[in-house]
Design an enzyme around this catalytic site. Structure first.
Site, short mmCIF file in Angstrom:
data_model
loop_
_atom_site.label_atom_id
_atom_site.label_comp_id
_atom_site.label_asym_id
_atom_site.label_seq_id
_atom_site.Cartn_x
_atom_site.Cartn_y
_atom_site.Cartn_z
N HIS A 116 0.94 -1.30 -0.04
CA HIS A 116 -0.04 -0.11 -0.27
C HIS A 116 0.91 1.50 -0.03
O HIS A 116 -0.04 2.21 -0.10
CB HIS A 116 -0.93 0.34 1.16
CG HIS A 116 -2.02 -1.19 0.59
ND1 HIS A 116 -2.67 -0.66 2.18
CD2 HIS A 116 -2.41 -2.12 -0.02
CE1 HIS A 116 -4.13 -2.21 2.08
NE2 HIS A 116 -3.88 -2.46 0.53
N CYS A 124 5.61 12.14 -8.03
CA CYS A 124 5.48 13.20 -9.44
C CYS A 124 4.11 12.99 -9.45
O CYS A 124 4.68 11.90 -10.24
CB CYS A 124 6.55 12.98 -10.31
SG CYS A 124 6.02 14.52 -11.48
N GLY A 215 -2.16 -8.92 12.42
CA GLY A 215 -3.63 -7.99 13.37
C GLY A 215 -3.85 -7.35 11.76
O GLY A 215 -3.63 -5.90 11.49
N THR A 216 -4.77 -7.61 11.02
CA THR A 216 -4.97 -7.32 10.04
C THR A 216 -7.35 -7.63 10.06
O THR A 216 -6.42 -8.49 10.03
CB THR A 216 -4.82 -7.96 8.62
OG1 THR A 216 -5.60 -6.93 7.57
CG2 THR A 216 -4.30 -8.64 8.01
N SER A 217 -7.54 -7.30 9.54
CA SER A 217 -9.36 -7.62 10.31
C SER A 217 -9.79 -7.61 8.67
O SER A 217 -11.27 -8.50 8.90
CB SER A 217 -9.61 -5.63 9.61
OG SER A 217 -10.28 -5.03 8.94
N ALA A 259 -0.16 -8.79 18.58
CA ALA A 259 1.05 -9.10 18.90
C ALA A 259 2.45 -9.05 19.16
O ALA A 259 3.28 -9.59 18.87
CB ALA A 259 0.85 -8.01 16.91
P1 OAD Z 1 -7.63 -2.49 10.42
O1 OAD Z 1 -7.92 -1.61 11.34
O2 OAD Z 1 -8.37 -2.60 9.76
O3 OAD Z 1 -7.62 -3.73 11.67
C1 OAD Z 1 -6.61 -3.76 12.66
C2 OAD Z 1 -6.61 -6.13 13.47
O4 OAD Z 1 -5.90 -5.35 13.92
C3 OAD Z 1 -8.36 -5.71 13.86
O5 OAD Z 1 -9.04 -6.64 13.25
C4 OAD Z 1 -7.90 -5.47 15.44
O6 OAD Z 1 -8.47 -6.31 16.00
C5 OAD Z 1 -6.81 -5.95 15.44
N1 OAD Z 1 -5.29 -5.39 16.20
C6 OAD Z 1 -5.61 -4.04 16.38
N2 OAD Z 1 -4.38 -4.36 18.02
C7 OAD Z 1 -3.88 -5.16 17.88
C8 OAD Z 1 -2.63 -6.06 18.54
N3 OAD Z 1 -2.26 -5.84 19.18
N4 OAD Z 1 -2.42 -7.54 18.13
C9 OAD Z 1 -3.23 -7.77 17.57
N5 OAD Z 1 -3.94 -7.82 16.81
C10 OAD Z 1 -4.15 -6.47 16.60
O7 OAD Z 1 -6.34 -2.64 9.96
P2 OAD Z 1 -5.81 -3.22 8.02
O8 OAD Z 1 -6.62 -4.17 8.46
O9 OAD Z 1 -4.61 -2.94 8.20
O10 OAD Z 1 -5.84 0.20 3.00
O11 OAD Z 1 -6.33 -2.69 7.29
C11 OAD Z 1 -6.19 -3.09 5.81
C12 OAD Z 1 -5.47 -1.79 4.92
O12 OAD Z 1 -7.56 -0.82 4.73
C13 OAD Z 1 -4.67 -0.31 5.44
O13 OAD Z 1 -4.29 -1.01 4.61
C14 OAD Z 1 -5.40 0.35 4.81
C15 OAD Z 1 -6.82 0.51 5.38
O14 OAD Z 1 -8.23 0.99 4.48
C16 OAD Z 1 -5.31 1.11 2.57
O15 OAD Z 1 -4.82 3.05 3.69
C17 OAD Z 1 -5.26 1.67 1.54
#
Ligand code: OAD
Length: 268
Positions: A116, A124, A215-217, A259
């Site tokens: 990302h 640019c 750590g991704t939703s 994490a």
């Molecule tokens: P999210 O905010 O959607 O999800 C974060 C996940 O991490 C959730 O499921 C939380 O429960 C979990 N979480 C929170 N704290 C944690 C911890 N201490 N240890 C383990 N897990 C934890 O973020 P992403 O999945 O990264 O894209 O979101 C994906 C993309 O959506 C991002 O890259 C961004 C966003 O829109 C763009 O900007 C293109």
């Protein structure tokens, strides 16, 4: 099932905002997350940039300031230690733009594929040249006040493309590229744009014997589909997260929790 990363030969790791939560970086979808406080359409789409580039730069300046104050946590460091010492082939894919994987990795053992983009780069809008750039162009009050955020390492700062950046001129309080004198934009993949490195990522997903999501939703594609690709090519799948994700049925081992606590143990 009691498995550890060291039992596998080819490992692909996908990280999301949760791995940086304990470094103090806001996630996107948790309570008080970035998208709760900002409308995605106003700050993270090509249309938003076309409509109001200053607002977009204010948002990303704020994120650069926040990221520069954060430090890598034990989860980031554990992945680097594992890569440095394990006999396995290990590939890191991150959706994060916060540069914390890179800042944890002083020896460069585990360069992440930043699908990302990255907060310490700008591009640019005319010729697409990418520059190392860690300026926050606006301060937290929204005033135009370019200042360095220390997101780039000292070594990176001495590289040519970064030095060019000092020669930038400004018009209407927008940073311009040194190459074309066109507006710079954050080198970030916005909604509606195609993530970087997809061909390379798909190849690695097909070849790995372990896929670990941290750590991704699991809500944003294409990253949300990586688990399924790895699983369909016979990889074991592990998910480390604070809550269940929609792809639960494809996960062999779900390690629920923070994490910073679980990653060091799983990658010991
Ligand atoms: P999210 O905010 O959607 O999800 C974060 C996940 O991490 C959730 O499921 C939380 O429960 C979990 N979480 C929170 N704290 C944690 C911890 N201490 N240890 C383990 N897990 C934890 O973020 P992403 O999945 O990264 O894209 O979101 C994906 C993309 O959506 C991002 O890259 C961004 C966003 O829109 C763009 O900007 C293109």
């Amino acid at each position: 099932m009691n498995i550890k990363a060291r039992d596998f030969k080819k490992i692909v790791i996908l990280t999301g905002a949760g791995i940086s939560a304990e470094s103090g970086i806001s996630t996107f979808r948790d309570a008080n997350g970035l998208w709760e406080n900002h409308k995605v359409q106003e700050v993270a789409t090509p249309e938003a940039y076309a409509r109001d580039p200053q607002l977009v730069w204010k948002f990303y300046s704020m994120r650069r300031i926040q990221a520069a104050k954060a430090l890598p946590n034990p989860a980031h460091r554990a992945l680097i230690n594992f890569a440095a010492n394990a006999g396995s082939e290990i590939h890191l894919i991150t959706q994060n733009v916060d540069v914390l994987h890179e800042r944890a990795d002083i020896t460069g053992k585990l360069p992440p594929l930043c699908m990302h983009g990255s907060l310490n780069q700008s591009r640019c809008t005319h010729c697409e040249t990418v520059y190392l750039d860690d300026h926050a162009y606006f301060d937290l009050d929204g005033n135009y006040a370019p200042s360095r955020t220390e997101l780039c390492s000292a070594e990176e700062r001495t590289r040519d493309e970064y030095l060019h950046h000092y020669k930038l001129e400004y018009a209407h309080f927008l940073p311009l590229s040194p190459c074309c004198k066109a507006p710079l934009r954050p080198h970030i993949v916005w909604f509606g744009e195609i993530p970087f490195f997809m061909a390379k990522i798909e190849k690695r997903l097909r070849e790995c014997d372990l896929f670990v999501s941290i750590g991704t939703s699991g809500q944003v594609y294409p990253a949300a589909g990586f688990l399924q690709v790895a699983k369909s090519h016979n990889a074991r799948t592990v998910c480390i997260n604070k809550e269940a994700i929609p792809q639960s049925h494809m996960i062999d081992v779900f390690l629920e929790g923070k994490a910073a606590e679980i990653v060091p143990d799983f990658f010991a």
